[in-house]
Design a protein around this motif. Structure first.
Motif, mmCIF file in Angstrom:
data_model
loop_
_atom_site.group_PDB
_atom_site.id
_atom_site.type_symbol
_atom_site.label_atom_id
_atom_site.label_comp_id
_atom_site.label_asym_id
_atom_site.label_seq_id
_atom_site.Cartn_x
_atom_site.Cartn_y
_atom_site.Cartn_z
ATOM 1 N N GLN A 109 29.939 33.749 39.698
ATOM 2 C CA GLN A 109 31.246 33.152 40.011
ATOM 3 C C GLN A 109 31.792 33.689 41.335
ATOM 4 O O GLN A 109 32.369 32.935 42.123
ATOM 5 C CB GLN A 109 32.249 33.424 38.890
ATOM 6 C CG GLN A 109 32.080 32.561 37.680
ATOM 7 C CD GLN A 109 32.365 31.101 37.940
ATOM 8 O OE1 GLN A 109 33.329 30.737 38.610
ATOM 9 N NE2 GLN A 109 31.508 30.246 37.421
ATOM 10 N N SER A 138 33.561 33.223 33.536
ATOM 11 C CA SER A 138 32.268 33.164 34.225
ATOM 12 C C SER A 138 31.124 32.697 33.342
ATOM 13 O O SER A 138 29.969 32.787 33.731
ATOM 14 C CB SER A 138 31.920 34.553 34.766
ATOM 15 O OG SER A 138 32.910 35.007 35.631
ATOM 16 N N GLY A 143 31.466 26.589 39.209
ATOM 17 C CA GLY A 143 32.662 27.337 39.575
ATOM 18 C C GLY A 143 33.822 27.077 38.619
ATOM 19 O O GLY A 143 34.003 25.961 38.138
ATOM 20 N N PHE A 147 38.902 31.498 38.320
ATOM 21 C CA PHE A 147 38.219 32.754 38.638
ATOM 22 C C PHE A 147 38.822 33.440 39.863
ATOM 23 O O PHE A 147 39.166 34.626 39.803
ATOM 24 C CB PHE A 147 36.716 32.528 38.828
ATOM 25 C CG PHE A 147 35.954 33.803 39.049
ATOM 26 C CD1 PHE A 147 35.616 34.616 37.974
ATOM 27 C CD2 PHE A 147 35.586 34.207 40.321
ATOM 28 C CE1 PHE A 147 34.932 35.805 38.164
ATOM 29 C CE2 PHE A 147 34.898 35.398 40.530
ATOM 30 C CZ PHE A 147 34.568 36.199 39.448
#
Length: 160
Positions: A109, A138, A143, A147
């Protein structure tokens, strides 16, 4: 330790969870800790006050601290949705508990977000709940939009 006075929400969650439409990380932690799974639809069937109460439960690893999360969830779901959560066996050694290595998902990530991955020392210094959050965000190979904000909030990435 008893319930917190207010729902436990990180700053990065407020936009999506302020009205508790989505399951906040504190509730996800307790679901995982007790080996319970609910759908987003089931969560959203619960009245706001019930969702708020569930988000006030402690996020310590010791299940004995507050053993009533599972009971409260069962009663709420039976009352308002006429369903029960699914059971699963919690992972006995989740990657987020390990302080000697940053989980692969977190490394991935960070790369996807264009960030330097946290070092082992940074990872080890994070509170267990924050490590859980980063590992949870994650778990998929693509993606995750939360995060980068989480990394910033936890002091692991420079603010924009």
């Amino acid at each position: 330790m008893g319930l917190h006075e207010a729902p436990l929400l990180f700053q990065f969650e407020i936009a999506s969870s302020e009205d508790l439409t989505y399951i906040p990380m504190s509730v996800r932690f307790n679901l995982d800790r007790f080996g319970l799974r609910i759908s987003l639809a089931q969560w959203q069937m619960l009245p706001y006050e019930d969702r708020k109460l569930l988000a006030r439960f402690p996020v310590e690893e010791d299940a004995q601290i507050e053993p009533n999360f599972d009971h409260a969830l069962f009663e709420m779901l039976r009352t308002h949705a006429n369903v029960e959560p699914e059971w699963f066996t919690p992972d006995a050694a989740p990657a987020w508990r390990e302080t000697g290595a940053v989980p692969e998902g977190v490394l991935n990530q960070a790369s996807l977000a264009g960030l330097a991955a946290p070092g082992i020392e940074q990872w080890a210094q994070l509170a267990p709940f924050k490590r859980y959050v980063l590992a949870k965000l994650s778990r998929k190979p693509e993606g995750n939009h939360d995060f980068l904000p989480a990394m910033r909030e936890f002091g692991l990435a420079a603010a924009a």
